[in-house]
Scaffold this motif. Structure first.
Motif, PDB file in Angstrom:
ATOM      1  N   MET A   1       1.206  -1.527  10.691  1.00 40.27           N
ATOM      2  CA  MET A   1       0.095  -1.034   9.860  1.00 40.27           C
ATOM      3  C   MET A   1      -0.060  -1.860   8.591  1.00 40.27           C
ATOM      4  N   LEU A   2       1.069  -2.301   8.042  1.00 37.40           N
ATOM      5  CA  LEU A   2       1.011  -3.063   6.806  1.00 37.40           C
ATOM      6  C   LEU A   2       0.225  -4.347   6.965  1.00 37.40           C
ATOM      7  N   THR A   3       0.332  -4.988   8.118  1.00 37.47           N
ATOM      8  CA  THR A   3      -0.337  -6.271   8.308  1.00 37.47           C
ATOM      9  C   THR A   3      -1.702  -6.131   8.947  1.00 37.47           C
ATOM     10  N   SER A   4      -1.951  -5.063   9.665  1.00 33.42           N
ATOM     11  CA  SER A   4      -3.220  -4.952  10.381  1.00 33.42           C
ATOM     12  C   SER A   4      -4.406  -4.792   9.445  1.00 33.42           C
ATOM     13  N   ILE A   5      -4.195  -4.283   8.231  1.00 36.69           N
ATOM     14  CA  ILE A   5      -5.314  -4.080   7.319  1.00 36.69           C
ATOM     15  C   ILE A   5      -5.594  -5.304   6.464  1.00 36.69           C
ATOM     16  N   LEU A   6      -4.707  -6.304   6.455  1.00 34.55           N
ATOM     17  CA  LEU A   6      -4.879  -7.429   5.551  1.00 34.55           C
ATOM     18  C   LEU A   6      -6.130  -8.246   5.822  1.00 34.55           C
TER      19      LEU A   6
ATOM     20  N   VAL B   1     -15.641  -0.945  -4.296  1.00 34.65           N
ATOM     21  CA  VAL B   1     -14.558  -1.682  -3.651  1.00 34.65           C
ATOM     22  C   VAL B   1     -13.229  -1.357  -4.316  1.00 34.65           C
ATOM     23  N   ASP B   2     -13.213  -1.306  -5.658  1.00 37.13           N
ATOM     24  CA  ASP B   2     -11.993  -0.950  -6.382  1.00 37.13           C
ATOM     25  C   ASP B   2     -11.469   0.408  -5.931  1.00 37.13           C
ATOM     26  N   ALA B   3     -12.374   1.367  -5.803  1.00 38.61           N
ATOM     27  CA  ALA B   3     -11.961   2.714  -5.412  1.00 38.61           C
ATOM     28  C   ALA B   3     -11.319   2.707  -4.023  1.00 38.61           C
ATOM     29  N   VAL B   4     -11.929   1.971  -3.091  1.00 33.42           N
ATOM     30  CA  VAL B   4     -11.397   1.907  -1.730  1.00 33.42           C
ATOM     31  C   VAL B   4     -10.004   1.283  -1.729  1.00 33.42           C
ATOM     32  N   LEU B   5      -9.849   0.177  -2.460  1.00 37.80           N
ATOM     33  CA  LEU B   5      -8.556  -0.506  -2.474  1.00 37.80           C
ATOM     34  C   LEU B   5      -7.477   0.334  -3.144  1.00 37.80           C
ATOM     35  N   LEU B   6      -7.840   1.041  -4.198  1.00 34.69           N
ATOM     36  CA  LEU B   6      -6.845   1.879  -4.875  1.00 34.69           C
ATOM     37  C   LEU B   6      -6.461   3.093  -4.035  1.00 34.69           C
ATOM     38  N   VAL B   7      -7.386   3.583  -3.225  1.00 34.92           N
ATOM     39  CA  VAL B   7      -7.048   4.677  -2.306  1.00 34.92           C
ATOM     40  C   VAL B   7      -6.109   4.176  -1.211  1.00 34.92           C
ATOM     41  N   LEU B   8      -6.323   2.936  -0.750  1.00 40.76           N
ATOM     42  CA  LEU B   8      -5.475   2.376   0.300  1.00 40.76           C
ATOM     43  C   LEU B   8      -4.048   2.116  -0.169  1.00 40.76           C
ATOM     44  N   ALA B   9      -3.869   1.846  -1.468  1.00 41.80           N
ATOM     45  CA  ALA B   9      -2.533   1.504  -1.964  1.00 41.80           C
ATOM     46  C   ALA B   9      -1.500   2.583  -1.663  1.00 41.80           C
ATOM     47  N   PRO B  10      -1.732   3.873  -1.985  1.00 38.97           N
ATOM     48  CA  PRO B  10      -0.730   4.887  -1.640  1.00 38.97           C
ATOM     49  C   PRO B  10      -0.580   5.101  -0.133  1.00 38.97           C
ATOM     50  N   VAL B  11      -1.651   4.853   0.620  1.00 36.04           N
ATOM     51  CA  VAL B  11      -1.551   4.949   2.078  1.00 36.04           C
ATOM     52  C   VAL B  11      -0.570   3.906   2.601  1.00 36.04           C
TER      53      VAL B  11
ATOM     54  N   ALA C   1       3.127   4.442   4.343  1.00 37.62           N
ATOM     55  CA  ALA C   1       3.500   3.823   5.619  1.00 37.62           C
ATOM     56  C   ALA C   1       4.815   3.064   5.489  1.00 37.62           C
ATOM     57  N   ALA C   2       5.024   2.436   4.354  1.00 38.81           N
ATOM     58  CA  ALA C   2       6.272   1.714   4.124  1.00 38.81           C
ATOM     59  C   ALA C   2       7.456   2.673   4.047  1.00 38.81           C
ATOM     60  N   VAL C   3       7.273   3.788   3.333  1.00 35.16           N
ATOM     61  CA  VAL C   3       8.349   4.784   3.237  1.00 35.16           C
ATOM     62  C   VAL C   3       8.688   5.324   4.623  1.00 35.16           C
TER      63      VAL C   3
END
Length: 481
Positions: free
Chosen positions: A1-6, A378-388, A392-394
């Motif tokens: 998941m970490l790489t698929s969104i890049l 765009v900022d809002a979308v990227l900041l929402v994705l950060a905790p997602v 996923a990493a946790v």
């Protein structure tokens, strides 16, 4: 998941590029102080632009010179507030060179090295570069062969020229046009050496002083910027004050000036080199020379771009971008108007040029659609994705033993390193997106702050999962042994 969104994240970077607004017809408005004030305040309301200075001239008169909003330290922007002219500075450097031409001390088609022996580069091509080719950006010098931003830091014009010794031109001089800031740094050093005084002093004596530009001076690096000339980036559409990232810019982008002073400069450009009181800083011939296209590019003269407005009128202009502020100047020879704008938001937003285009539309009786800034979405979308991504990493860390128990190949750990590799080399990717321009790593967060936050989270998360799974694999092998 970490790489698929890049890949999607990389594509989202391009969304942040400024988009053109379609003109609509309207009855011509009077170009006076009230109309200019209304237009600027409307634009500020639509874009959350914190501070801006504007000058509009007509013939030999000043229609309006004013400041709006505030500086990063909270001071009110006025007509005398000193702000950064950025690459608008190139037209000042060109005029300084033309003064030497007028005095017979150099000729535009002289080899640079004939007057500046210290200008040496790898390979033989540099010996053929002329003074004119520096100013019309046809020298063959290129960001692809000389990295002035991401290379070793320099602090003076002499150091900037010396730093080019191991680089070489990317093309034969005079064969192609390419925008390259060091062209004008070499030109400014030429002014110093031939003129016999520091570049800042030369401008003060022969340009700023005679035109009454008492607010104006130059800066070598970001350390020389006064508080009023610093600016902002926007996050979620809101301005955030930040210091300008390290860079050298005198000659190519170091002029500091005010709306009051730029009004005098615009008048001189539209008046054959004579300022508001008739004092000459150049000859009509020299001014015309700087406004004439080169033999290689029809859209660039000597420190000025050449084109037309949407109404088809002649346009002589130049923009300027720092990472926390922008500037723009325009001459409309057919109507006799001059326009200058300095905004304290960075190149990601392009507010100075956008506002300048709206002032041109005002002069021409056109009305543009309301201004907008899609970067907030765009900022809002990227900041929402950060905790997602962090979640996923946790999850990946917590399930690392289960992952190892499935006897999966260690090769499947490799994608977890990709976000970190992208983080380390993102400035090269951005440089590619900016058509090969040189970009330093530290400058990228100013362009795409929320993207860099997400990329940093993905990098840390990827490394954490990689370590956890590697430990789990080792433990499973130990148990099996």
């Amino acid at each position: 998941m970490l790489t698929s969104i890049l890949p999607a994240l990389i594509l989202s970077v391009t969304i942040l590029a400024p988009t053109a607004t379609a003109p609509t017809t309207a009855a011509p408005a009077a170009v006076d102080a009230a109309a200019i004030d209304a237009l600027v305040e409307q634009y500020r309301e639509q874009t959350s632009l914190p501070g801006v200075a504007v000058a509009v001239t007509h013939g030999t008169g000043v229609v309006h010179a004013a400041g709006y909003g505030h500086t990063p330290d909270g001071a009110v922007v006025s007509a005398h507030t000193v702000m950064a002219a950025a690459s608008v500075s190139k037209s000042f450097t060109a005029l300084a060179v033309m003064r030497l031409v007028e005095d017979g001390r150099i000729a535009l088609d002289d080899p640079v090295r004939a007057h500046l022996p210290e200008f040496t580069m790898a390979g033989p091509r540099a010996a053929d570069i002329t003074v004119r080719q520096l100013l019309d950006q046809t020298s063959g010098l290129s960001d692809t062969t000389h990295r002035s931003f991401s290379g070793p830091p320099v602090h003076t014009l002499a150091e900037a020229v010396a730093a080019m010794r191991d680089s070489e031109p990317a093309a034969e001089p005079g064969t192609r046009w390419e925008y390259h800031n060091p062209n004008f740094q070499v030109a400014a050093r030429l002014v110093e050496v031939v003129g016999g005084v520091p570049f800042a002093e030369y401008l003060r004596r022969y340009v700023f002083g005679p035109l009454g530009m008492r607010d104006s001076g130059t800066a070598d690096t970001e350390r020389d910027l006064p508080p009023s000339a610093r600016g902002h980036v926007k996050v979620l559409g809101l301005p955030v004050a930040l210091p300008e990232p390290p860079a050298f810019g005198n000659g190519s982008g170091g002029v500091l000036t005010s709306a009051h002073d730029l009004a005098a400069w615009l008048i001189a450009q539209n008046n054959g080199g004579r300022g508001p009181d008739g004092t000459a800083v150049s000859t009509p011939r020299s001014i015309a020379e700087t406004h004439t296209p080169s033999a290689v590019s029809e859209s660039y003269g000597l420190g000025w771009f050449l084109g037309a407005t949407p109404s088809g009128a002649r346009l002589i202009d130049h923009g300027g971008d720092l990472f926390t502020s922008t500037a723009y100047q325009a001459l409309l020879p057919d109507s006799g108007h001059g326009i200058a704008v300095m905004a304290n938001t960075g190149l990601r937003h392009g507010d100075a040029q956008e506002l300048g285009e709206r002032l041109i539309a005002l002069v021409e009786g056109r009305q543009l659609a309301p201004a907008g800034d899609p970067s907030a979405v765009v900022d809002a979308v990227l900041l929402v994705l950060a905790p997602v991504v962090a979640a996923a990493a946790v999850r990946g860390v917590l399930r690392s033993r289960r992952w190892a128990d499935r006897r999966r190949s260690s090769a499947r750990l490799v994608p977890l390193v990709l976000p970190l590799l992208l983080l380390a080399t993102v400035h090269r990717l951005v440089g590619y997106l900016y058509r090969g321009r040189d970009v330093a790593w530290l400058q990228v967060p100013y362009l795409y702050p929320t993207f860099m936050v997400l990329l940093a989270v993905a990098s840390l998360g990827g490394v954490a999962v990689l370590v956890a799974r590697s430990v789990a694999v080792s433990a499973r092998r130990a148990d099996a042994g």
